[in-house]
Write an enzyme that holds these catalytic residues in place. Structure first.
Site, mmCIF file in Angstrom:
data_model
loop_
_atom_site.group_PDB
_atom_site.id
_atom_site.type_symbol
_atom_site.label_atom_id
_atom_site.label_comp_id
_atom_site.label_asym_id
_atom_site.label_seq_id
_atom_site.Cartn_x
_atom_site.Cartn_y
_atom_site.Cartn_z
ATOM 1 N N CYS A 115 52.858 37.260 49.428
ATOM 2 C CA CYS A 115 53.941 37.482 49.770
ATOM 3 C C CYS A 115 54.490 37.302 51.350
ATOM 4 C CB CYS A 115 54.796 38.673 48.973
ATOM 5 S SG CYS A 115 56.761 38.892 49.576
ATOM 6 N N CYS A 146 56.768 40.233 52.638
ATOM 7 C CA CYS A 146 56.145 41.423 52.328
ATOM 8 C C CYS A 146 55.111 41.655 53.800
ATOM 9 C CB CYS A 146 55.324 41.527 51.218
ATOM 10 S SG CYS A 146 56.400 41.207 49.604
#
Length: 174
Positions: free
Chosen positions: A95, A98
């Site tokens: 991600c 993230c």
């Protein structure tokens, strides 16, 4: 069979002088001398081979993660034994947002270390925990107080906005 020698000029890539190269041919022409041919520094980094032109890979510079790795039998155990509120970051290694949050969480942890504990949980490694808390978007942050989810927010934040959100949630619990 005759051998022919022809001379031609190639301007040097690194200066104004001209370099002479000699080519000979018996059945086919072959370059016999290229000792004075020089390439600029930028071009020396590329490798020319049978599969085309390639450049050496540069080392990637990643932010340092200052975290203490702790192992608990389960998240409930961690939350029950926590002396202060726990901010759980649900993330995945693939991600992008993230990964963007890693240095921001380090900053948040440094500024709020007396008020909260920051924990990261990889949803790929612990899908049952992600299912339990219905994690549908990444990153997702859940602030736990006394072992119970108190606030939840999704997406990437700047450090200032994340700190403000956490402090506002902590003020509301008093």
């Amino acid at each position: 069979m005759a051998v022919t020698v022809s001379a031609f000029t190639i301007p040097s890539l690194s200066s104004d002088r001209t370099t002479f190269l000699a080519a000979s041919s018996s059945h086919s022409s072959a370059l016999s001398s290229a000792s004075s041919l020089q390439f600029p520094v930028q071009l020396r980094r590329f490798r020319i081979g049978t599969k085309g032109i390639s450049a050496p890979s540069r080392p990637r510079i990643l932010p340092l993660v200052e975290a203490t790795k702790q192992t608990f039998s389960n998240l409930d155990d961690l939350l029950a034994k926590a002396e202060k509120p726990v901010l759980v970051d649900f993330y995945a290694t693939w991600c992008g947002p993230c990964q963007f949050m890693v240095p921001i969480l380090n900053e948040v942890n440094a500024k709020l270390k007396d008020k909260i504990q920051v924990v990261k949980i990889d949803t790929e490694k612990y899908p049952s925990i992600a299912d339990k808390y219905r994690i549908e978007a990444l990153p997702t942050f859940i602030l736990f107080k006394d072992g119970v989810p108190y606030d939840r927010f999704e997406g990437a934040f700047t450090a200032d906005k994340l700190i403000q959100r956490i402090e506002d949630a902590l003020k509301a619990t008093k």
